[in-house]
Design an enzyme around this catalytic site. Structure first.
Site, PDB file in Angstrom:
ATOM      1  N   HIS A 208      55.398  50.082 -40.027  1.00  0.00           N
ATOM      2  CA  HIS A 208      55.345  51.703 -40.047  1.00  0.00           C
ATOM      3  C   HIS A 208      56.159  52.174 -38.474  1.00  0.00           C
ATOM      4  CE1 HIS A 208      51.256  52.016 -39.170  1.00  0.00           C
ATOM      5  NE2 HIS A 208      51.589  53.386 -38.115  1.00  0.00           N
ATOM      6  N   ASP A 241      51.997  46.212 -43.647  1.00  0.00           N
ATOM      7  CA  ASP A 241      52.475  46.849 -42.749  1.00  0.00           C
ATOM      8  C   ASP A 241      52.079  46.280 -41.465  1.00  0.00           C
ATOM      9  OD1 ASP A 241      52.868  49.755 -41.846  1.00  0.00           O
ATOM     10  OD2 ASP A 241      50.421  49.941 -41.891  1.00  0.00           O
ATOM     11  N   SER A 321      48.543  52.854 -34.006  1.00  0.00           N
ATOM     12  CA  SER A 321      48.945  51.959 -35.586  1.00  0.00           C
ATOM     13  C   SER A 321      49.967  50.731 -33.994  1.00  0.00           C
ATOM     14  CB  SER A 321      49.918  52.624 -35.885  1.00  0.00           C
ATOM     15  OG  SER A 321      49.631  53.569 -36.575  1.00  0.00           O
TER      16      SER A 321
END
Length: 465
Positions: A208, A241, A321
């Site tokens: 992402h 992911d 992230s």
């Protein structure tokens, strides 16, 4: 010449004194002369003189006092109370009696005394140097304070980095962690983190983070040394992911991988990344839980990722992230990917509430190897769809033809209740449990049909994504 005749007894003005008598030095204690004349040598009552001291034979003392030597004039037995200071006798006082007095203490300058006491107290606390200064000031040395030597400032011992400490982990991992700045072809932007995984510049991060540049755009990598380079997208896996980008010749060392399956709840961990664009941020915490089912991807246009995550209370915020979750041996055991937010919090209000989630490195390493080798990765499936709104298990809503589910005899309406004896209470839990395995593995499913429990074993197929 006539013979000399001695005078009669008692003739003359005054009788001769007995040798050794001190009558001439004694006077009455009862009020002085009687009738204005002297009797018995001018004194009455034989009282002790109050103006002169006897140097003759000592007067009889009280019965309880026995002189220890001739001429002792002062009792050796001291009274219960004796003043600390007794005035000295006159200079011509008998030497033996003079020793019975104490000398007056020498006079001392009170200012110097107070200064000395203060110096002793400060000397105990701050050292002999401070005490010397105080005595000098009190004793009249009025040297300006500005001329006194200044204490050393900022010269303490250098802090040591203890092996196994957060500082040691940070020192080892920070050079390997980078910041990613992504510009999409649709003018979208994203920021995140990543870490170097080999010596040819491959960097592991979240899907992402780089998804905006999948169909055009650019990915900029900023190292811990503040050097910027353009990276190319090697491959990505929306199902897990995860993504890999590469910068050839990057000036950053690769990390060491640990084993997430050996992580235990309560162990210390460190998270490193660029939360809110603040590169090189280090936070610490513990593993709060393992095998936590987590789903990412909020909008319908983005494929959802299902993660059997490591939960941590190390602070993770937007921008973390793709950064590493590290054990205290400086080995990566997870990829920071998601955080929980307080229900009802609006956009811009999300942040760490002590519930962060990381993809286990055991899974991330397998996926990264596939992405580097093929540019894409696979994940396991049973060939059946499940009802995402059903609670109490994974209820089958569709079965694909020639799939493992069909060959195992699963039908629409069956409710899967466990996989390899691990309870399943929702569709998300079932999907996450399946994705912890690899394609080609055999798993055992327990399900219910018409109120009866059944068990079946099937081999997992694979799907690209």
């Amino acid at each position: 010449m006539s013979a000399l005749t001695p005078p009669p007894l008692g003739a003359g003005a005054m009788p001769l004194r007995t040798p050794g008598s001190d009558a001439a030095y004694r006077q009455t204690n009862g009020g002085g002369p009687t009738n204005g004349s002297l009797t018995n040598g001018g004194l009455t009552n034989g009282g002790r003189s109050t103006t002169q001291r006897s140097f003759g034979q000592p007067e009889p003392q009280e019965p309880r006092f026995t002189p220890l030597y001739p001429g002792q004039a002062w009792p050796t037995e001291q009274p219960q109370y004796r003043p600390t200071y007794v005035p000295p006798p006159p200079a011509d006082w008998h030497a033996q009696q003079a020793r019975s007095y104490t000398a007056e203490p020498p006079k001392v300058n009170r200012i110097v005394t107070i200064a000395a006491l203060v110096a002793v107290i400060i000397g105990v606390i701050a050292g002999a140097g401070a005490a010397t200064v105080v005595v000098a000031l009190g004793g009249g040395n009025n040297a300006p304070i500005a001329n006194q030597p200044n204490p050393p400032v900022g010269t303490g011992a250098d802090p040591k980095i203890r092996t196994g400490s957060v500082s040691a982990v940070a020192a080892a991992l920070l050079p390997s962690v980078v910041q990613l700045k992504v510009d999409g072809a649709d003018n979208s932007e994203a920021t995140g983190s990543g870490f170097v995984i080999d010596n040819v510049g491959h960097i592991l991060t979240n899907n992402h983070v780089v998804a905006a540049a999948a169909t055009g755009g650019s990915i900029q990598v900023v190292t811990n040394g503040n050097k910027t380079a353009t990276a190319r997208l090697v491959g990505r896996s929306p199902a897990y992911d995860l993504a890999v980008v590469q910068v050839v010749g990057i000036d950053a060392p690769s990390v060491q991988f640990g084993r997430s399956d050996q992580a235990v709840v309560g162990q210390d961990v460190v998270a490193i990344g660029s939360p809110l664009g603040l590169a090189g941020t280090v936070t610490s915490g513990i593993i709060s839980a393992k095998n936590r089912p987590v789903t990412t991807g909020d909008d319908t246009g983005q494929a959802s990722s299902y993660i059997s995550a490591l939960q941590t209370d190390a602070a993770i915020n937007p921008g973390n992230s793709g950064g590493p979750l590290v054990d205290m041996n400086a080995r990566v055991i997870g990829v920071n990917s998601a955080i929980a937010t307080v229900p009802g919090a609006g956009e811009g209000q999300s942040g760490s509430i002590g519930l962060g989630f990381a993809i286990p490195i055991d899974q991330a390493r397998r996926t990264a190897q596939q992405l580097i080798a093929n540019g894409k990765a696979s994940y396991p499936v049973i060939g059946a769809s499940v009802d995402m709104s059903f609670e109490g298990g994974g209820r089958v809503s569709a079965v694909a033809a020639k799939s493992p589910a069909e060959r195992a005899g699963l039908r629409v309406g069956d409710v899967i209740t466990s996989i390899n004896n691990e309870p399943v209470d929702s569709a998300e839990v079932l999907i996450v449990a399946i994705r912890t395995h690899q394609p080609g593995e055999a798993v055992q499913l327990a399900y219910e049909r018409g109120g009866r429990s059944r068990t079946v074993t099937l081999t997992l197929a694979q799907q690209i994504g």
